[in-house]
Design an enzyme around this catalytic site. Structure first.
Site, mmCIF file in Angstrom:
data_model
loop_
_atom_site.group_PDB
_atom_site.id
_atom_site.type_symbol
_atom_site.label_atom_id
_atom_site.label_comp_id
_atom_site.label_asym_id
_atom_site.label_seq_id
_atom_site.Cartn_x
_atom_site.Cartn_y
_atom_site.Cartn_z
ATOM 1 N N GLU A 25 -11.163 -115.418 42.850
ATOM 2 C CA GLU A 25 -10.601 -114.371 41.962
ATOM 3 C C GLU A 25 -9.343 -114.893 41.270
ATOM 4 O O GLU A 25 -9.094 -114.596 40.106
ATOM 5 C CB GLU A 25 -10.280 -113.097 42.747
ATOM 6 C CG GLU A 25 -11.500 -112.399 43.330
ATOM 7 C CD GLU A 25 -12.613 -112.162 42.334
ATOM 8 O OE1 GLU A 25 -12.331 -111.784 41.183
ATOM 9 O OE2 GLU A 25 -13.785 -112.386 42.694
ATOM 10 N N TRP A 61 -10.532 -116.887 38.454
ATOM 11 C CA TRP A 61 -10.914 -116.043 37.307
ATOM 12 C C TRP A 61 -9.680 -115.734 36.453
ATOM 13 O O TRP A 61 -9.732 -115.732 35.232
ATOM 14 C CB TRP A 61 -11.515 -114.703 37.773
ATOM 15 C CG TRP A 61 -12.992 -114.716 37.957
ATOM 16 C CD1 TRP A 61 -13.661 -114.744 39.139
ATOM 17 C CD2 TRP A 61 -14.004 -114.683 36.916
ATOM 18 N NE1 TRP A 61 -15.017 -114.738 38.901
ATOM 19 C CE2 TRP A 61 -15.252 -114.698 37.551
ATOM 20 C CE3 TRP A 61 -13.968 -114.659 35.519
ATOM 21 C CZ2 TRP A 61 -16.454 -114.676 36.841
ATOM 22 C CZ3 TRP A 61 -15.164 -114.638 34.823
ATOM 23 C CH2 TRP A 61 -16.383 -114.650 35.473
ATOM 24 N N TRP A 120 -20.883 -100.072 16.699
ATOM 25 C CA TRP A 120 -20.185 -99.251 17.692
ATOM 26 C C TRP A 120 -20.032 -97.836 17.131
ATOM 27 O O TRP A 120 -19.765 -97.653 15.944
ATOM 28 C CB TRP A 120 -18.797 -99.803 17.992
ATOM 29 C CG TRP A 120 -18.763 -101.196 18.539
ATOM 30 C CD1 TRP A 120 -18.236 -102.300 17.921
ATOM 31 C CD2 TRP A 120 -19.254 -101.658 19.806
ATOM 32 N NE1 TRP A 120 -18.377 -103.409 18.721
ATOM 33 C CE2 TRP A 120 -18.999 -103.045 19.886
ATOM 34 C CE3 TRP A 120 -19.893 -101.034 20.878
ATOM 35 C CZ2 TRP A 120 -19.340 -103.822 20.983
ATOM 36 C CZ3 TRP A 120 -20.233 -101.814 21.975
ATOM 37 C CH2 TRP A 120 -19.964 -103.181 22.029
ATOM 38 N N ASN A 176 -11.305 -102.736 40.935
ATOM 39 C CA ASN A 176 -12.057 -103.638 40.044
ATOM 40 C C ASN A 176 -13.495 -103.193 39.815
ATOM 41 O O ASN A 176 -13.988 -103.211 38.689
ATOM 42 C CB ASN A 176 -12.043 -105.060 40.616
ATOM 43 C CG ASN A 176 -12.821 -106.007 39.734
ATOM 44 O OD1 ASN A 176 -12.496 -106.184 38.572
ATOM 45 N ND2 ASN A 176 -13.890 -106.592 40.270
ATOM 46 N N TRP A 227 -15.263 -101.717 22.441
ATOM 47 C CA TRP A 227 -14.482 -102.102 23.624
ATOM 48 C C TRP A 227 -12.983 -102.114 23.342
ATOM 49 O O TRP A 227 -12.171 -101.946 24.256
ATOM 50 C CB TRP A 227 -14.932 -103.480 24.139
ATOM 51 C CG TRP A 227 -14.784 -104.620 23.171
ATOM 52 C CD1 TRP A 227 -15.725 -105.088 22.304
ATOM 53 C CD2 TRP A 227 -13.619 -105.432 22.946
ATOM 54 N NE1 TRP A 227 -15.228 -106.138 21.564
ATOM 55 C CE2 TRP A 227 -13.948 -106.378 21.935
ATOM 56 C CE3 TRP A 227 -12.344 -105.463 23.487
ATOM 57 C CZ2 TRP A 227 -13.035 -107.327 21.464
ATOM 58 C CZ3 TRP A 227 -11.436 -106.414 23.019
ATOM 59 C CH2 TRP A 227 -11.782 -107.323 22.019
ATOM 60 N N TRP A 256 -12.886 -106.635 29.488
ATOM 61 C CA TRP A 256 -13.543 -105.761 28.493
ATOM 62 C C TRP A 256 -14.655 -106.468 27.758
ATOM 63 O O TRP A 256 -15.740 -105.918 27.559
ATOM 64 C CB TRP A 256 -12.510 -105.169 27.524
ATOM 65 C CG TRP A 256 -11.927 -103.912 28.110
ATOM 66 C CD1 TRP A 256 -10.741 -103.798 28.769
ATOM 67 C CD2 TRP A 256 -12.547 -102.625 28.164
ATOM 68 N NE1 TRP A 256 -10.585 -102.508 29.222
ATOM 69 C CE2 TRP A 256 -11.680 -101.770 28.861
ATOM 70 C CE3 TRP A 256 -13.758 -102.111 27.696
ATOM 71 C CZ2 TRP A 256 -11.983 -100.420 29.103
ATOM 72 C CZ3 TRP A 256 -14.055 -100.777 27.927
ATOM 73 C CH2 TRP A 256 -13.183 -99.942 28.626
#
Ligand SMILES: Cc1cc2nc3c(=O)[nH]c(=O)nc-3n(C[C@H](O)[C@H](O)[C@H](O)COP(=O)(O)OP(=O)(O)OC[C@H]3O[C@@H](n4cnc5c(N)ncnc54)[C@H](O)[C@@H]3O)c2cc1C
Length: 498
Positions: free
Chosen positions: A291, A294, A322, A357, A375, A398
């Site tokens: 993590e 990431w 969108w 998360n 988004w 996102w």
């Protein structure tokens, strides 16, 4: 050396509000020169930041602790408010420093600002030294064989793990500061920012960060792999806010993880290989380490592709139709979509400035896939509410959810009901944040609109009155999304406004 008359070094604090293992402070202290520990309340930036006032109160707490810690070293914090360039001009005039030291920040806004300030100092023949601090490996350190940035996580992480990781520097014993008068540390109110987050999850500075990290290492880490997806339990580190303001050193965290790994290896070699607790702890350490990788991956993506702040990484999605549905967007923001897990997540965010998360992924998928909303609107709302807001991680999260980013699987659509059944089976998390669902029986907690009228009455939750019916039908919304996706692939799309 170490004379108060010597030209001082300015150590400019930004997202690194601590004295322990602070690269710039450590290197400045090693020179023996007087130090000006500077923090600037950037009036230009504050005016544009959408953040809730709670973020500024959190920052103020961290600054107060930094000030206390500097005093223990014999120093003091110089806090000034104003435009960053003006403040630095003042500092140069008043103190004639020999150097400016700061830790590097990789966000596009910060890179531009730092370039400008660096040039200002250099133009006055003042040395500028910058340091790696907020990450273990910088964006330019992890590149493919052809010297290009990675855009897929797994090969990035494999390359990352092969590189040497820096160890902590330590904490200066004592510093000398020249005489100066500092402004008071402003909280949200003094900055004119309204506080709407009633129960902020993060408070304080490096003391709280260390306390939480210690607790996580001894009590949370072993169960991390199993518990990290369950939003009803305290199963993750909750270090994100502290990492965001740099009240803890990521080098120290990594060293502690390496130490924990060594202890496990020792236990193995003593013949405890089959002990399930040790096995769990080992794979938890691996998972948690990944993590942190990431975090570095998204930092690198933003650094190498700064356009992603506003644009899709995958440019074919620029034609995505969108929808702009303000009513649905408001229902999502306020936690009134009729999908309990989505609503609980949004209410957790609005109340505490943090969201689990797993639920971040679900609410982001819901906004972009079920509501087919851009988004960017979701990312902006997170910027307003998250106390751990980090442009790189937020944008990465996102764009991952919207399938517009790096490493995508375009037709990944979370089913919010199935996610809730899997990760919050008894609805404990849902009940915690949606009081009107508190007495709903477990068999209806993931789809309260299916409660027969009598059960609604018994539970004190009338659908349409106390809690909404779902604002979309997930199955048809997913089908509509897939259809648009195929149209997009064929190149025939239309923009829908409601
Ligand atoms: C839509 C969306 C938006 C997000 N926005 C942010 C954000 O603004 N700031 C932020 O720090 N994280 C963000 N994340 C990532 C992740 O949700 C949080 O880092 C995590 O929930 C923080 O809780 P924790 O510290 O208990 O995490 P833990 O599970 O304990 O993880 C430890 C640390 O690893 C890092 N980390 C974990 N997961 C990720 C990830 N997916 N991407 C990048 N870093 C990660 C964080 O620094 C975190 O503190 C976002 C995720 C999504 C899906």
């Amino acid at each position: 050396m170490n004379s108060e008359n010597e030209r001082p070094i300015v150590v400019w604090f930004r997202r690194d509000l601590r004295i322990d293992d602070h690269a710039a402070l450590w290197h400045a202290s090693r020179t023996g020169a007087p130090i000006i520990p500077l923090f600037i309340i950037d009036s230009e930036l504050i005016a544009t930041l959408p953040s809730d006032g709670a973020a500024f109160d959190f920052q103020a707490g961290a600054l107060r602790e930094l000030e206390d810690k500097l005093r223990l070293l014999g120093g003091k914090l110089l806090l000034l408010r104003g435009m960053v360039v003006d403040v630095h001009e003042r500092i140069i005039r008043q103190f004639q420093p020999s150097a400016l030291y700061f830790n590097r920040d990789y966000e596009p806004y910060a890179l531009q600002r730092d370039e400008r300030i660096g040039s200002l100092y250099r133009s006055r023949e003042i040395d500028v030294r910058t340091f790696k601090d907020s990450v273990l490996l910088e964006p330019d350190e992890v590149l493919t064989g052809e010297g290009k940035p990675y855009v897929v996580f797994t090969p990035y992480a494999n390359a990352w793990r092969k590189l040497p990781i820096p160890v902590p520097f330590g904490t200066p014993r004592r510093i000398v500061v020249p005489r100066f008068a500092s402004e008071a540390i402003p909280g949200a109110r003094e900055l004119g920012k309204a506080v709407r987050i009633a129960e902020p999850i993060f408070r304080g500075g490096s003391g709280e960060a260390k306390k939480r990290w210690k607790w996580f290492l001894s009590h949370g880490l072993a169960g991390y792999e199993q518990g990290r997806d369950l939003p009803s339990i305290d199963g993750t580190s909750r270090m994100s806010g502290y990492l965001r303001f740099g009240t803890i050193s990521v080098r120290k965290m990594w060293e502690d993880l390496a130490q924990a790994k060594c202890e496990m290896t020792d236990a193995n070699s003593r013949g405890h290989r089959t002990n399930p607790t040790i096995r769990n702890r080992q794979s938890a350490i691996e998972k948690f380490s990944s993590e942190l990788i990431w975090r570095e991956f998204y930092t690198a993506v933003l650094f190498h592709f700064p356009r992603v702040v506003e644009s899709n990484y995958r440019q074919e999605f620029d034609a995505m139709p969108w929808r702009i549905n303000r009513k649905a967007l408001d229902a999502w923001k306020e936690g009134r979509t009729g999908f309990p897990l989505v609503d609980a997540g949004m209410r957790q965010l609005n109340r505490t400035g943090w969201m689990h998360n797993r639920v971040r992924m679900v609410v982001a998928s819901f906004l972009t896939k079920d509501l087919m909303h851009d988004w960017r609107a979701g990312a902006r709302y997170f910027e307003e509410k998250l106390l751990d807001i980090d442009t790189a991680a937020n944008n990465g999260g996102w764009q991952w959810a919207a399938s517009t980013g790096v490493d995508p699987k375009p037709l990944r659509i979370f089913n919010p009901r199935l996610q809730a059944e899997r990760y919050d089976p008894q609805g404990d998390y849902i009940r915690q944040y949606i009081p009107e669902l508190r007495d709903v029986p477990a068999r209806y907690i993931h789809a309260p609109h299916e409660m027969p009228p009598l059960v609604q009455e018994e539970a004190g939750c009338i659908i349409g009155k106390h809690y909404p019916a779902p604002i979309v039908d997930h199955r048809s919304a997913s089908a509509a999304y897939k259809e648009q996706f195929m149209k997009l692939k064929r190149g025939s799309v239309t923009r829908v406004e409601e």
